[in-house]
Design a protein around this motif. Structure first.
Motif, PDB file in Angstrom:
ATOM      1  N   SER A  54      -5.728   4.144  -6.414  1.00  0.00           N
ATOM      2  CA  SER A  54      -6.982   3.740  -6.036  1.00  0.00           C
ATOM      3  C   SER A  54      -6.950   4.741  -5.095  1.00  0.00           C
ATOM      4  O   SER A  54      -5.831   5.422  -4.144  1.00  0.00           O
ATOM      5  CB  SER A  54      -6.918   2.266  -5.686  1.00  0.00           C
ATOM      6  OG  SER A  54      -6.931   0.792  -6.241  1.00  0.00           O
ATOM      7  N   ALA A  55      -8.261   5.281  -5.084  1.00  0.00           N
ATOM      8  CA  ALA A  55      -8.738   6.405  -3.969  1.00  0.00           C
ATOM      9  C   ALA A  55      -9.366   5.697  -3.050  1.00  0.00           C
ATOM     10  O   ALA A  55     -10.096   4.351  -2.817  1.00  0.00           O
ATOM     11  CB  ALA A  55      -9.875   6.653  -5.321  1.00  0.00           C
ATOM     12  N   VAL A  56      -8.522   6.092  -1.682  1.00  0.00           N
ATOM     13  CA  VAL A  56      -9.444   5.974  -0.450  1.00  0.00           C
ATOM     14  C   VAL A  56     -10.079   7.574  -0.486  1.00  0.00           C
ATOM     15  O   VAL A  56      -9.699   8.397   0.362  1.00  0.00           O
ATOM     16  CB  VAL A  56      -8.227   5.869   0.107  1.00  0.00           C
ATOM     17  CG1 VAL A  56      -8.258   5.203   1.331  1.00  0.00           C
ATOM     18  CG2 VAL A  56      -7.891   4.403  -0.759  1.00  0.00           C
ATOM     19  N   THR A  57     -10.879   6.980   0.686  1.00  0.00           N
ATOM     20  CA  THR A  57     -11.882   8.129   0.941  1.00  0.00           C
ATOM     21  C   THR A  57     -11.941   7.921   2.338  1.00  0.00           C
ATOM     22  O   THR A  57     -12.700   7.104   2.617  1.00  0.00           O
ATOM     23  CB  THR A  57     -13.990   8.255   0.160  1.00  0.00           C
ATOM     24  OG1 THR A  57     -13.012   8.235  -1.138  1.00  0.00           O
ATOM     25  CG2 THR A  57     -14.219   9.205   0.778  1.00  0.00           C
ATOM     26  N   ILE A  58     -12.101   9.364   3.391  1.00  0.00           N
ATOM     27  CA  ILE A  58     -12.384   9.271   4.501  1.00  0.00           C
ATOM     28  C   ILE A  58     -13.368   9.197   4.630  1.00  0.00           C
ATOM     29  O   ILE A  58     -14.284  10.421   4.990  1.00  0.00           O
ATOM     30  CB  ILE A  58     -11.602  10.890   4.882  1.00  0.00           C
ATOM     31  CG1 ILE A  58     -10.236  10.386   4.650  1.00  0.00           C
ATOM     32  CG2 ILE A  58     -11.704  10.764   6.897  1.00  0.00           C
ATOM     33  CD1 ILE A  58      -9.028   9.587   5.496  1.00  0.00           C
ATOM     34  N   SER A  59     -14.343   8.220   5.396  1.00  0.00           N
ATOM     35  CA  SER A  59     -15.077   8.427   5.533  1.00  0.00           C
ATOM     36  C   SER A  59     -15.836   9.175   7.568  1.00  0.00           C
ATOM     37  O   SER A  59     -14.748   9.463   8.172  1.00  0.00           O
ATOM     38  CB  SER A  59     -15.750   7.365   6.309  1.00  0.00           C
ATOM     39  OG  SER A  59     -15.233   6.835   7.103  1.00  0.00           O
ATOM     40  N   ILE A  87      -7.817  10.577  -0.909  1.00  0.00           N
ATOM     41  CA  ILE A  87      -6.291  10.578  -0.891  1.00  0.00           C
ATOM     42  C   ILE A  87      -6.177   9.114  -1.782  1.00  0.00           C
ATOM     43  O   ILE A  87      -7.008   7.997  -1.489  1.00  0.00           O
ATOM     44  CB  ILE A  87      -5.469  10.329   0.242  1.00  0.00           C
ATOM     45  CG1 ILE A  87      -6.198   9.059   0.873  1.00  0.00           C
ATOM     46  CG2 ILE A  87      -5.604  11.715   1.078  1.00  0.00           C
ATOM     47  CD1 ILE A  87      -5.822   8.922   2.171  1.00  0.00           C
ATOM     48  N   SER A  88      -4.978   9.205  -2.558  1.00  0.00           N
ATOM     49  CA  SER A  88      -4.263   7.699  -2.829  1.00  0.00           C
ATOM     50  C   SER A  88      -4.414   6.420  -2.304  1.00  0.00           C
ATOM     51  O   SER A  88      -3.408   6.832  -0.689  1.00  0.00           O
ATOM     52  CB  SER A  88      -3.392   7.465  -4.075  1.00  0.00           C
ATOM     53  OG  SER A  88      -1.783   7.478  -3.138  1.00  0.00           O
ATOM     54  N   THR A 134      -1.502  14.557  -0.913  1.00  0.00           N
ATOM     55  CA  THR A 134      -2.438  14.629  -0.060  1.00  0.00           C
ATOM     56  C   THR A 134      -4.037  14.602  -0.962  1.00  0.00           C
ATOM     57  O   THR A 134      -4.776  14.385  -0.247  1.00  0.00           O
ATOM     58  CB  THR A 134      -3.016  15.737   0.966  1.00  0.00           C
ATOM     59  OG1 THR A 134      -3.023  16.686   0.320  1.00  0.00           O
ATOM     60  CG2 THR A 134      -2.532  15.625   2.013  1.00  0.00           C
ATOM     61  N   ALA A 135      -3.650  14.286  -2.510  1.00  0.00           N
ATOM     62  CA  ALA A 135      -4.528  14.432  -2.903  1.00  0.00           C
ATOM     63  C   ALA A 135      -4.809  13.292  -4.166  1.00  0.00           C
ATOM     64  O   ALA A 135      -4.038  12.520  -4.903  1.00  0.00           O
ATOM     65  CB  ALA A 135      -4.666  15.410  -4.166  1.00  0.00           C
ATOM     66  N   ALA A 136      -6.077  12.618  -4.199  1.00  0.00           N
ATOM     67  CA  ALA A 136      -5.955  11.660  -4.807  1.00  0.00           C
ATOM     68  C   ALA A 136      -6.160  11.717  -7.016  1.00  0.00           C
ATOM     69  O   ALA A 136      -6.323  12.838  -6.475  1.00  0.00           O
ATOM     70  CB  ALA A 136      -7.036  10.402  -5.011  1.00  0.00           C
ATOM     71  N   PRO A 137      -5.127  11.375  -7.592  1.00  0.00           N
ATOM     72  CA  PRO A 137      -5.513  11.175  -9.111  1.00  0.00           C
ATOM     73  C   PRO A 137      -6.674  11.899  -9.802  1.00  0.00           C
ATOM     74  O   PRO A 137      -7.649  10.906  -8.310  1.00  0.00           O
ATOM     75  CB  PRO A 137      -4.565  10.318  -9.259  1.00  0.00           C
ATOM     76  CG  PRO A 137      -3.928   9.787  -8.595  1.00  0.00           C
ATOM     77  CD  PRO A 137      -4.592   9.765  -7.455  1.00  0.00           C
ATOM     78  N   ALA A 173     -12.570   3.638  -6.485  1.00  0.00           N
ATOM     79  CA  ALA A 173     -12.082   3.100  -5.481  1.00  0.00           C
ATOM     80  C   ALA A 173     -12.212   1.702  -5.896  1.00  0.00           C
ATOM     81  O   ALA A 173     -12.070   1.168  -6.854  1.00  0.00           O
ATOM     82  CB  ALA A 173     -13.179   3.196  -4.374  1.00  0.00           C
ATOM     83  N   PRO A 174     -10.849   0.989  -5.174  1.00  0.00           N
ATOM     84  CA  PRO A 174     -10.551  -0.576  -5.284  1.00  0.00           C
ATOM     85  C   PRO A 174     -11.787  -1.894  -5.350  1.00  0.00           C
ATOM     86  O   PRO A 174     -12.936  -0.828  -4.925  1.00  0.00           O
ATOM     87  CB  PRO A 174     -10.195  -0.930  -3.369  1.00  0.00           C
ATOM     88  CG  PRO A 174      -9.681   0.286  -2.895  1.00  0.00           C
ATOM     89  CD  PRO A 174     -10.497   1.059  -3.059  1.00  0.00           C
TER      90      PRO A 174
END
Length: 438
Positions: free
Chosen positions: A63-68, A87-88, A364-367, A372-373
């Motif tokens: 799942s993608a995690v985005t830095i806010s 990032i994953s 350091t990169a999400a697929p 997102a979850p």
């Protein structure tokens, strides 16, 4: 080697507990019910809530995690990714658990909970369900906030739940370091992991008001023993005490269940705990924690240079024991320049390294296809009474709520070096405590 002078008594570690992971039996404890600031051990609950979301199918490791912007604003220890970076979840968990990255912890909280306050609500709901009676969370990372409290007993309950409910995720706590791009980031728990027989992890923590904390575990002969230590004065002391408690724990099996030991007994330490609790000298560490070895005269066999590369038999004199029966506590190893050889001190008080240090590569990169979850319908929902995280920078004391049984004191650290801790003390001392990471 120099003979040691008489050593005056110093303050002991604040609180600890030793628990059998399988039976839940309490094998040893000191002030286990006293409230204490958990610091970055908080991230065990962040991981627990995240693991539950994965088990429930609301998220996957990809799942993608985005830095806010909110996550990016957190003080160190942090990764420092720019807002918008994806990032994953798998990489995020490694950064949170090994690097203790506060910015990534907030990003994970936002991804799993829908918002940071909603995730904190989930943390407190799980704490209540697990029976963590001395615990209250107000952030997902453990940075200074005197409203955020727990106890050695409660943290043992949490660690045991993580260990028993999510065996598939245990490896996260066993990494001695991670490699992100060209950077190698070492776990503050690495010397315990590399030196203690059967070590599994789990998590360290530090803020000035708490001192150095840790949850550790080790498995030997199919049995796992866990220890929680709160309020150590140095990284070496923390790891040495952990080793000593774990070793002693494997020799005992009795005790009441940790679930039966509950309640609150005593307030957290006053502000500035780290400044009052002096870092132990090498002499003190060796006197307290030097491991016992074999009898003074032992037979050893080593490969020699005899004809045909035969085996040469030699008699090796072991170090003489101190009056207490502990070996090595009468001398401090020195380097050629006359300074303390801290690597050898650690060999003596923690143990020689049993495995080589290795950093696990982390992407350091999400697929591209990562999403997102999933936030369950009706979330985010705040658990009644869930405190909101302090605005950044930290709010003034007048805005703080009170925690039951504990008067909330100033959460804001002094605006001077050491106010925000930027790197936990390494185990190769001496390193000032004014500059650690949570």
């Amino acid at each position: 080697m120099l003979a040691l002078p008489a050593i005056p008594a110093r303050a002991d570690i604040g609180a600890w507990i030793v628990v059998d992971m399988d039976s839940g039996a309490v094998l040893d404890q000191k002030q286990a019910l006293r409230q204490w600031y958990p610091a970055s051990i908080t991230k065990l609950m962040t991981a627990y809530v995240t693991f539950k979301a994965i088990r429930e199918g609301r998220a996957t490791l990809q799942s993608a995690v985005t830095i806010s912007a909110n996550a990016h604003a957190e003080p160190p220890s942090k990764m420092g990714f720019k807002p918008g970076t994806r990032i994953s979840l798998e990489s995020a968990l490694k950064m949170v658990i090994v690097k203790s990255a506060n910015d990534v912890a907030v990003a994970v909280a936002e991804a799993i909970g829908g918002s940071e306050p909603a995730f904190i609500g989930l943390m407190n709901a799980e704490a209540r369900r697990l029976g963590m009676s001395a615990t209250r969370f107000v952030n997902p990372h453990g940075l200074p906030d005197n409203r955020q409290v727990s106890s050695a007993r409660d943290l043992a309950v949490l660690a045991r739940a993580v260990w028993r409910e999510f065996p598939e995720h245990r490896a996260y706590f066993n990494f001695a370091g991670i490699r992100v791009g060209k950077k190698t980031l070492r776990s503050a728990n690495r010397e315990f992991l590399l030196r203690v027989q059967g070590a599994n992890g789990m998590k360290t923590g530090y803020i000035c008001n708490s001192g150095l904390n840790v949850v550790v575990s080790a498995t030997r002969g199919g049995r796992t023993v866990m220890a929680v230590i709160l309020g150590a004065a140095s990284g070496v002391e923390r790891a040495a005490k952990a080793r000593a408690l774990i070793d002693a724990g494997f020799k005992d099996r009795g005790g009441r269940s940790v679930d039966q030991l509950s309640g609150v007994s005593g307030k957290p330490p006053a502000d500035g705990y780290c400044k009052r609790n002096s870092r132990p000298k090498a002499e003190e560490l060796m006197a307290a924690f030097a491991r016992k070895t074999r009898s003074p005269s032992v037979l050893s066999f080593a490969r020699g240079d005899l004809n045909g590369g035969g085996i040469r038999r030699s008699i090796v004199a072991a170090p003489a024991p101190s009056p207490s029966g502990q070996v090595g506590s009468s001398t401090v190893p020195k380097r050629a320049d006359g300074k303390t050889d801290w690597a050898k001190v650690m060999d003596t008080v923690i143990g020689p390294r049993r495995r080589a240090y290795e950093a696990v590569p982390v992407s350091t990169a999400a697929p591209r296809t990562a999403v997102a979850p999933r936030i369950v319908a009706g979330e985010p929902v705040l658990v009644p009474g869930t405190p909101k995280p302090l605005a950044k920078p930290l709010a003034v004391a007048a805005d703080l709520a009170r925690v039951p049984a504990v008067a909330a004191s100033v959460a804001q650290q002094p605006a001077k070096p050491g106010a925000i801790f930027r790197g936990e003390p390494l185990l190769i001392a001496p390193i000032p405590l004014q500059n650690p990471r949570p």
